[in-house]
Motif scaffolding. Structure first.
Motif, PDB file in Angstrom:
ATOM      1  N   THR B 253      -6.478  -7.277 -59.382  1.00 52.27           N
ATOM      2  CA  THR B 253      -7.260  -7.420 -58.147  1.00 52.27           C
ATOM      3  C   THR B 253      -8.018  -8.745 -58.146  1.00 52.27           C
ATOM      4  O   THR B 253      -8.111  -9.413 -57.122  1.00 52.27           O
ATOM      5  N   VAL B 254      -8.559  -9.134 -59.306  1.00 50.94           N
ATOM      6  CA  VAL B 254      -9.299 -10.388 -59.378  1.00 50.94           C
ATOM      7  C   VAL B 254      -8.360 -11.549 -59.105  1.00 50.94           C
ATOM      8  O   VAL B 254      -8.677 -12.470 -58.344  1.00 50.94           O
ATOM      9  N   ARG B 255      -7.162 -11.476 -59.687  1.00 51.12           N
ATOM     10  CA  ARG B 255      -6.207 -12.573 -59.484  1.00 51.12           C
ATOM     11  C   ARG B 255      -5.823 -12.704 -57.998  1.00 51.12           C
ATOM     12  O   ARG B 255      -5.762 -13.793 -57.448  1.00 51.12           O
ATOM     13  N   ARG B 256      -5.580 -11.510 -57.378  1.00 56.02           N
ATOM     14  CA  ARG B 256      -5.191 -11.545 -55.978  1.00 56.02           C
ATOM     15  C   ARG B 256      -6.318 -12.147 -55.144  1.00 56.02           C
ATOM     16  O   ARG B 256      -6.099 -12.995 -54.290  1.00 56.02           O
ATOM     17  N   HIS B 257      -7.548 -11.721 -55.442  1.00 55.59           N
ATOM     18  CA  HIS B 257      -8.681 -12.205 -54.664  1.00 55.59           C
ATOM     19  C   HIS B 257      -8.857 -13.713 -54.846  1.00 55.59           C
ATOM     20  O   HIS B 257      -9.118 -14.436 -53.893  1.00 55.59           O
ATOM     21  N   LEU B 258      -8.663 -14.181 -56.083  1.00 51.46           N
ATOM     22  CA  LEU B 258      -8.779 -15.621 -56.340  1.00 51.46           C
ATOM     23  C   LEU B 258      -7.734 -16.393 -55.534  1.00 51.46           C
ATOM     24  O   LEU B 258      -8.019 -17.429 -54.945  1.00 51.46           O
ATOM     25  N   ARG B 259      -6.524 -15.813 -55.519  1.00 48.95           N
ATOM     26  CA  ARG B 259      -5.455 -16.481 -54.757  1.00 48.95           C
ATOM     27  C   ARG B 259      -5.818 -16.563 -53.284  1.00 48.95           C
ATOM     28  O   ARG B 259      -5.643 -17.587 -52.635  1.00 48.95           O
ATOM     29  N   GLU B 260      -6.361 -15.462 -52.758  1.00 46.75           N
ATOM     30  CA  GLU B 260      -6.766 -15.455 -51.361  1.00 46.75           C
ATOM     31  C   GLU B 260      -7.826 -16.512 -51.098  1.00 46.75           C
ATOM     32  O   GLU B 260      -7.795 -17.221 -50.101  1.00 46.75           O
TER      33      GLU B 260
END
Ligand code: ATP
Ligand code: MG
Lengths: 266, 267
Positions: B253-260
Motif C-alpha cells: 500500500t505504501v509503494r502504491r501510494h508513493l507511486r500515486e
C-alpha cells in the motif's frame, strides 16, 4: 422514514443517558455515608470540606450580584404595573415568594452549574485522560466513592445555603426599591416580607435546591467519566456538562413547581 | 506444577473493527519476572489492561489468582486488585496530591494503619526510589523520570504479590533506569513478588527477566526463557533484537501510494 428513525435514535440515546445518570445516582447516594465525619472513611470528610469551600466561597459574590440585580429588576417591572392599580405593596409578595420558592434556588443552581458543574467535569475528565481513574480502579477503589461522593455531599449541603443567601439578596434588592419609591421604613418592609412568606415557601425552595445540587453534581461527574480521548475532549465534556445540567435543572424546576402547585390545592 | 498467578486463555481484543490482540495464551508463574516485548503498537499495553481487568475482551478469559476476572463479582475483582500494584506507561499520578500523598493514598484508603505509620512507610517507599527530597512536590513539578519512580513507589505501597509495570524505565537516564532494574530484582527476591514488565530497553529486559514473551502485531509469537529468546532464530525476533529497521517501502500500500504521489501509474 429516516426522520422517524432519527427521532427514535435520539429518544433512545436520551433514555440511555437518563439510565446512566440514574445508575450513578444510586451508587452516589449509597456512597454518601462514607463521607460523613467520624462514621465515614478517613479523608473523605476533609475532601468534602474542600469541595464546600470551592463551591461556596467562589459562588457567593456572583450569586449576590445576580440575585440583587434580578430582585431589583423584578421589583421595578412589577412595581411599574402594580402602581397603576394602587397595589404597590404586592411587590413585596412577588419578591418574597418569588425568591424563596423559585428564583433563589434557580439562580443559585445556574451559577453553581456554570462554576462548579464545569469544574467537576474538567477535573474528572482530566483524571480519565491521564489514567488516574484507571489507577483508582486498579487499586480496587470506586471512582464514584472516592471522587463523586465528597462533591455530592458538599453540594447537597452548600447549594441550599447559597439559595438562602440568594433569597436574602433578592429580598434586600426588593427592599431597596420599596424604600426608594414609597415611604416605607426598613422595619415595615421586613415585617411585610415575613407576613407574605410562609415556611412552606422556604422549605419547597430548599427541596428544589437539593434536587438541583444532585443534578449538577451527577451530570458534571458523568460527563467527566464519559470523557474519551485527549485534552480537547475534556473541553467538550465541560461544555456539555454545563449545557445538560442547566437544561435538566430547568426541567426539574417545572416538574417540582407543578408538584408543589397541585399538592397545595388539595 | 504450581498454579499460575495469571493465566490468559485464547484472548481476542478488538477496537471497533481493528483487531489488536489475537488468540493470546500466556501463563505467568508465581515469583517470576515476565518481560513483555514487542514493537510499538504491538498491543502490549492493551494486554496489560486486560490482565488488570480494566477492559473486557472480545473473547477469551483472563484468570488472576485462579479467578476469572471478567466473570467474577465486583467484590472478588476488588479483592484481587488489592493484591496487585500497577504502574502505567504515563505514570498517572494524582495531580491534586503531592508525591508523598500519592504513595500514602492506597495505604489510607485500603488499610487501617495509623497515620504516623503510613507517613513513615510512604516516605521509605519514596526514599527507595530516590525521591526522598521531592516528597512534598506536586506531580506537575516532577520531571518525567521522577514521575515514573513515584508511580513505582505508589504501585509497591501495599507490598503487592503481583506487580504490573508498563515501560517503567522509558524516558529515564541509564543510571536511574539501572537503579530501577535493581529495585525490581530486590522486590522480587525479598518479597517474592511476581512481575509483568513491558519494556523497550533490551539491556533492562535481559537483566530482570526470567522469561520473555514477544508480541508481534497482536499475536504472541514466543514465550521462552531469556536464554532461548536471545538465541532465537525467528526472523521477526531477530529483527527486533538486532535493531534492523523496517523498510517501509516494502509495504504494497505504501509503494502504491508513493507511486500515486509522484504521478506514476501502472507498473
Ligand atoms: N482505546 C483504544 N481505542 C482504539 N484503539 C486503541 C486503543 N488503545 C489502543 N489502541 C490501538 O491498539 C494498538 C495497540 O496499542 P497498545 O497501546 O497496546 O500498543 P503498545 O504495544 O503498548 O505500544 P507502545 O509500545 O507504543 O506503548 C494500537 O494500534 C492502538 O492504536
Ligand atoms: Mg504501551
Amino acid at each position: 422514514m429516516s426522520v422517524l428513525e432519527d427521532i427514535g435514535a435520539t429518544v433512545i440515546q436520551q433514555l440511555n443517558y437518563v439510565g446512566e445518570l440514574t445508575t450513578q445516582f444510586w451508587s452516589g447516594l449509597g456512597a454518601l455515608t462514607q463521607v460523613l465525619p467520624v462514621l465515614g472513611k478517613r479523608g473523605r470528610w476533609r475532601a468534602a470540606l474542600v469541595q464546600m469551600a470551592a463551591i461556596g466561597t467562589g459562588a457567593l459574590p456572583m450569586i449576590a450580584t445576580v440575585s440583587m440585580s434580578a430582585g431589583f429588576i423584578f421589583a421595578m417591572q412589577s412595581g411599574a404595573e402594580l402602581r397603576r392599580f394602587g397595589a404597590l405593596q404586592f411587590v413585596i409578595n412577588i419578591i418574597g415568594i418569588g425568591f424563596t420558592r423559585e428564583l433563589g434556588p434557580l439562580l443559585t443552581a445556574i451559577v453553581v452549574s456554570s462554576r462548579s458543574g464545569s469544574a467537576f467535569s474538567a477535573e474528572i475528565g482530566t483524571m480519565v485522560v491521564t489514567n488516574e481513574v484507571a489507577v483508582l480502579r486498579t487499586m480496587g477503589l470506586s471512582p464514584v466513592d472516592y471522587v463523586l461522593a465528597p462533591k455530592y455531599l458538599a453540594a447537597v449541603i452548600v447549594v441550599p445555603c447559597l439559595a438562602i443567601m440568594s433569597d436574602l439578596f433578592g429580598v434586600l434588592a426588593g427592599g431597596a426599591y420599596m424604600l426608594l419609591s414609597t415611604k416605607m421604613t426598613v422595619a415595615m418592609y421586613f415585617r411585610a416580607v415575613a407576613d407574605a412568606v410562609v415556611l412552606r415557601d422556604i422549605s419547597s425552595g430548599l427541596v428544589k435546591s437539593v434536587v438541583f445540587a444532585t443534578i449538577i453534581v451527577h451530570v458534571g461527574c458523568l460527563e467527566g467519566f464519559k470523557t474519551q480521548g485527549g485534552p480537547d475532549a475534556v473541553g467538550r465534556s465541560t461544555t456539555s456538562a454545563v449545557v445538560k445540567a442547566t437544561l435538566l435543572v430547568i426541567l426539574a424546576d417545572v416538574l417540582f413547581t407543578a408538584i408543589f402547585y397541585w399538592a397545595k390545592l388539595e | 506444577m504450581v498454579d499460575p498467578i495469571i493465566s490468559v486463555r485464547d484472548l481476542h481484543v478488538d477496537y471497533g473493527d481493528q483487531r489488536v490482540l489475537e488468540g493470546i495464551n500466556l501463563e505467568v508463574r508465581r515469583g517470576e519476572v515476565m518481560v513483555l516485548l514487542g514493537g510499538s503498537g504491538a498491543g502490549k499495553s492493551t494486554l496489560l489492561r486486560q490482565m488488570i481487568g480494566l477492559e473486557r475482551p472480545t473473547s477469551g478469559q483472563v484468570y488472576v489468582q485462579g479467578v476469572d476476572i471478567n466473570g467474577c463479582s465486583e467484590k472478588e475483582l476488588k479483592a484481587i486488585r488489592r493484591t496487585m500494584g500497577v504502574a502505567f506507561q504515563e505514570a498517572a499520578l494524582f495531580g491534586s496530591l503531592s508525591t508523598i500523598e500519592n504513595v500514602e493514598m492506597p495505604l489510607r484508603e485500603l488499610t487501617t494503619l495509623a497515620d504516623p505509620v503510613i507517613e513513615i512507610m510512604s516516605y521509605l517507599k519514596l526514599v527507595r526510589v530516590g525521591l526522598g527530597e521531592a516528597s512534598h512536590l506536586l506531580p506537575e513539578d516532577l520531571s518525567g523520570g521522577m514521575k515514573k519512580r513515584a508511580a513505582v513507589a505508589r504501585a509497591t505501597a501495599l507490598d503487592p504479590e503481583l506487580l504490573i509495570f508498563d515501560e517503567p524505565s522509558a524516558g529515564l537516564d541509564p543510571i536511574v533506569a539501572a537503579e530501577l532494574d535493581e529495585l525490581m530484582l530486590f522486590l522480587k527476591h525479598l518479597f517474592e513478588m511476581t512481575m509483568v514488565v513491558v519494556t523497550h530497553e533490551m539491556a533492562s529486559a535481559f537483566r530482570i527477566a526470567d522469561r520473555v514473551a514477544f508480541l508481534y502485531q497482536g499475536s504472541l509469537i514466543a514465550v521462552e526463557s531469556k536464554q532461548d529468546f536471545q538465541t532465537s532464530t525467528d526472523p521477526r525476533i531477530r529483527q527486533f533484537l538486532d535493531r534492523i529497521p523496517d523498510r517501509l517501502s516494502e509495504s504494497e500500500t505504501v509503494r502504491r501510494h508513493l507511486r500515486e504521489l509522484v504521478g506514476i501509474t501502472g507498473e
